[in-house]
Every structure is written in C-alpha cells, then in structure tokens.
Write an enzyme that holds these catalytic residues in place. Structure first.
Site, PDB file in Angstrom:
ATOM      1  N   ASP A 197      -5.556  -5.798   6.131  1.00 13.36           N
ATOM      2  CA  ASP A 197      -6.773  -5.337   5.454  1.00 13.36           C
ATOM      3  C   ASP A 197      -7.718  -6.519   5.230  1.00 13.36           C
ATOM      4  O   ASP A 197      -8.916  -6.467   5.534  1.00 13.36           O
ATOM      5  CB  ASP A 197      -6.362  -4.697   4.115  1.00 13.36           C
ATOM      6  CG  ASP A 197      -7.506  -3.937   3.458  1.00 13.36           C
ATOM      7  OD1 ASP A 197      -8.595  -3.868   4.060  1.00 13.36           O
ATOM      8  OD2 ASP A 197      -7.302  -3.410   2.346  1.00 13.36           O
ATOM      9  N   LYS A 257       3.855 -14.135   5.790  1.00  9.65           N
ATOM     10  CA  LYS A 257       4.123 -15.275   4.907  1.00  9.65           C
ATOM     11  C   LYS A 257       5.635 -15.377   4.750  1.00  9.65           C
ATOM     12  O   LYS A 257       6.199 -15.229   3.649  1.00  9.65           O
ATOM     13  CB  LYS A 257       3.405 -15.021   3.565  1.00  9.65           C
ATOM     14  CG  LYS A 257       3.444 -16.168   2.591  1.00  9.65           C
ATOM     15  CD  LYS A 257       2.473 -17.279   2.914  1.00  9.65           C
ATOM     16  CE  LYS A 257       2.637 -18.423   1.946  1.00  9.65           C
ATOM     17  NZ  LYS A 257       1.941 -19.643   2.352  1.00  9.65           N
ATOM     18  N   TYR A 268       0.822  -1.214   0.000  1.00 14.49           N
ATOM     19  CA  TYR A 268       0.000   0.000   0.000  1.00 14.49           C
ATOM     20  C   TYR A 268       0.857   1.267   0.000  1.00 14.49           C
ATOM     21  O   TYR A 268       0.340   2.362   0.090  1.00 14.49           O
ATOM     22  CB  TYR A 268      -0.920   0.024   1.228  1.00 14.49           C
ATOM     23  CG  TYR A 268      -2.054  -0.980   1.160  1.00 14.49           C
ATOM     24  CD1 TYR A 268      -1.804  -2.314   0.894  1.00 14.49           C
ATOM     25  CD2 TYR A 268      -3.366  -0.588   1.373  1.00 14.49           C
ATOM     26  CE1 TYR A 268      -2.822  -3.236   0.835  1.00 14.49           C
ATOM     27  CE2 TYR A 268      -4.398  -1.512   1.314  1.00 14.49           C
ATOM     28  CZ  TYR A 268      -4.118  -2.829   1.046  1.00 14.49           C
ATOM     29  OH  TYR A 268      -5.144  -3.748   0.992  1.00 14.49           O
ATOM     30  N   ASP A 279      -1.926 -17.894   5.360  1.00 17.01           N
ATOM     31  CA  ASP A 279      -2.894 -18.840   4.775  1.00 17.01           C
ATOM     32  C   ASP A 279      -3.462 -19.760   5.848  1.00 17.01           C
ATOM     33  O   ASP A 279      -4.679 -19.934   5.973  1.00 17.01           O
ATOM     34  CB  ASP A 279      -2.274 -19.639   3.609  1.00 17.01           C
ATOM     35  CG  ASP A 279      -0.846 -20.096   3.881  1.00 17.01           C
ATOM     36  OD1 ASP A 279      -0.274 -19.699   4.914  1.00 17.01           O
ATOM     37  OD2 ASP A 279      -0.309 -20.862   3.062  1.00 17.01           O
TER      38      ASP A 279
END
Ligand code: NAD
Length: 356
Positions: free
Chosen positions: A245, A188, A125, A221
């Site tokens: 988000d 991740k 972002y 995940d």
C-alpha cells in the site's frame, strides 16, 4: 455483445472520474452494459451498511467491476469498503503499474516502468484488531512475557505460506506474460522473522520455478531509499499488503503523482479495477482531479477483457494529450497553480478527441 460490468461511482472525486472514464471507454466503440452499484457512507445512511450485499452479488455475477474511490472514516465508523470488497471476493492480487509518460512536468524521473504487486487479503489489513483493555487484548498481553504494554491495543499480522505463494506466483506469472526480467520481493524479515521471513522463504521457493526471471530480496526501509535514488534498477515488485500500500503511493510519486497510477485487484472469481488514489474529498465536485489514473484502470480492464486494440488506442490518446501538455489537469503542471490547467471533464474530452 455488450460487456456487463459492475460500475461503482464511489464518493469524493469518484463520481466525476467515473463519468469521465465511462465516456472515454464508450468512445472506443466497445459496448458496455453498466450495472451501476452505489456503496459508501451515503448508502450507509440509507441501507445501514456501506457495502450492501447487492454490490458483492453484482461483482460475483458480472466478474468484472470498475470502481471509483470510497472514503474510509479514520479511527471510528465502518471498516474500509475497499478492503472489505477485496476480502469478500478474495481479490488477492493488486497490480499497480507506475510508468513515465513524456511531458509530465510534475514527474521527478523519466523512463520509469515499475509494477507493484501487492498482496490484498492478509497482513495487518486482515481486520483482526483488539481494542485497548478488551479481554482479547489482555489475553494476548498476558502471553507476551512483558513485551507489550498492559494498555496496548493490538492488530494481528497474519502472513501464510499459501497466501504468500499465490501472490509471489502471480508476480512471476505477470513478469513472464509481460516480458519482464526481474521480481524483487520486499519485506522486513530481519525483524519479523516468522511473518516476513516466511514471505521471503516462499519467494525463494517460487523463484526456482522461474529460472528465466531474476529474483532478489530487499528490506522495506532500504527499498524506500533505493526507489527514490535509483528507481530504474527495479522492474516487478512483490510485497505483503501494508508495505505494498505504502510503496504504491511512493512509486506513483516518482512518475508525477497519484493522478497517473491505475490499479487492478484480481482473484480467481473476478477482477475489480480502480485507481491507486483515494477519494480526495477536498476536490469533490470541483472538476479538478486528474481522470488519467481512473481511465488507465479502464485500460487495464479492456486488456483483461482482451480488447487489446481499444486499450492501445486509449493509452496512446492519453500519452498524446499528456505530451502536448495543453489539456491536462493541475497536478501534471510544473506549477500546481498554473491557470492554464483544465478540468477533469475537459481532459477526458481531449483524450476522446485524440482517439478519433
Ligand atoms: P487520496 O489519494 O484521496 O488523496 C491524496 C492527495 O493526492 C490528494 O489530496 C490530492 O492532492 C492527490 N490526488 C489524489 N487523487 C488525485 C487525482 N485523481 N488527481 C489529482 N490529484 C490527486 O488520499 P487520502 O487523502 O489519504 O484519502 C482520502 C480518502 O480516500 C480516505 O478516506 C481514504 O481512506 C480513501 N482511500 C480510498 C481508496 C480506494 O477507494 N481504493 C484508496 C486510498 C484511499
């Protein structure tokens, strides 16, 4: 003395929610001197920018803002006003509590009390993007040793130690101040070893400074599955911007939907309160959207202003109205087409009545 607060009505369902929220906040007896500032696509037509400097100056001066959602066109058009505001004012910490309220027929779980702490200024972002076939994109592709397709557009994902440290510290400080037990850092790192790996590395360092708070790490995940299956196992979650988000909407879904999910964007120089949800353009002007997320954002603002008694009163009134289940909007009903659902303003009226 009245609190001077920047009030941004936003667009879509924003203005009707802001009207409902303003009425509830004023009914507490706390006095506000609203500094109303328009931003978004309509202002773009009049002033040539969706985020005029006067809006930023107003928040800088008042240090507190309450904001309705603002639409961001997809693909083309201007950069998100919401993201730009957080950047301009360095509102690095986004705090989004997701809590069960008794009586929400649309909720899939009871007894959930999670807090999402999302980093607000870095990650994908940051707004560093290169169009496909631009000279900048080509330069990066040339350095990628064949890993990137020659016609790719590129977004840069910056994650810094300093940015990670301040958001993770914020999550731990929040945990201490609010009697929470555990902070879960989520990323991740098995795939993005330098960026997300750094986030975890800093997490471990910061955790040492808070021996009374449990610290753990999860891959994003796996975390999505864990949250859907065992949300009760989690407490405070801290995440880089993009994952934060996405997880914010997932957590809102656990407790009954976006209509119940408030938020705060906090920095050293100011605080901006706004719901997690967007401008839901299809409901614009229909007096249909749930005002609770916006009003609860106002409750977070009252606490920020140390108006604890007023904050408690509003939150208790919301809980009562939801539990009674009579004067609630469509999204809190078991059947979204339930004809007994009331409108935005009627739900706000019921909350005001429950406060008295
Ligand atoms: P959205 O959050 O506006 O709406 C998604 C769906 O959630 C709606 O269709 C509706 O079913 C439900 N919903 C949302 N708010 C609700 C409420 N108060 N009461 C009842 N139901 C509610 O998400 P979107 O459709 O992806 O985005 C619409 C626009 O909002 C986009 O332009 C997006 O960029 C913008 N947006 C703004 C903000 C912000 O201002 N901070 C945040 C997210 C999205």
């Amino acid at each position: 003395m009245a609190y001077r607060v920047t009030l941004i009505p936003g667009d879509g369902i924003g203005p009707e929610l802001v009207e409902a929220g303003r009425r509830v906040l004023e009914a507490t007896g706390v006095e506000f001197d609203w500094d109303v500032q328009l931003a978004g696509s309509e202002i773009m037509e009049q002033e040539g920018t969706p985020l005029p400097q006067r809006v930023i100056d107003s928040i800088r001066q008042n240090k507190v803002a309450l904001k309705g959602p603002i639409t961001t066109p997809i693909g083309t058009g201007f950069r998100s006003v919401n993201v730009a505001l957080r950047h301009e004012l360095d509102l690095y910490a986004c705090i989004r509590p997701c809590k069960s309220y008794a009586g929400v027929q649309s909720a899939r779980y009871q007894n959930i009390d999670l807090v999402v702490v999302r980093e607000n200024t870095e990650d994908l972002y940051a707004g560093v993007e290169f169009e496909a076939n631009s000279s900048e994109a080509k330069e990066i592709i040339a350095k990628s040793a064949g890993k990137i397709n020659p016609d790719a557009a590129i977004s840069i994902k910056p994650i810094s130690a300093s940015g990670s440290r301040r958001i993770i510290k914020h999550a731990f400080d929040y945990a201490v101040a609010n009697g929470r037990k555990k902070v879960t850092a989520i990323a991740k790192a098995n795939i993005m070893k330098f960026t997300d790996g750094l986030f975890f590395e800093v997490g471990r360092e910061v955790a040492k400074e808070y021996p009374d708070i449990e610290y753990e790490e999860r891959l994003i995940d796996n975390m999505c599955m864990q949250l859907v299956m065992h949300p009760e196992n989690y407490d405070v979650l801290v995440l880089p911007n993009l994952y934060g988000d996405i997880i914010s909407d997932l957590c809102a879904g656990l407790v009954g939907g976006l209509g119940l999910a408030p938020g705060a964007n906090i920095g050293e120089k100011g605080a901006l309160f706004e719901p997690t949800h967007g401008s839901a353009p299809k409901y614009k002007g229909l007096n249909k959207a749930n005002p609770t997320a916006f009003i609860l954002s106002g409750v977070m603002m009252l606490r920020h202003l140390k108006e604890f008694e007023a904050a408690e009163r509003v939150e208790r009134a919301i809980a009562k109205v939801i539990e009674e289940g009579k004067n609630v909007t469509y999204d809190l009903k078991a059947d979204r087409n339930d004809p007994t659902a009331v409108g935005t303003q009627e739900m706000a009226d019921a909350i005001i009545a429950a406060m008295e």
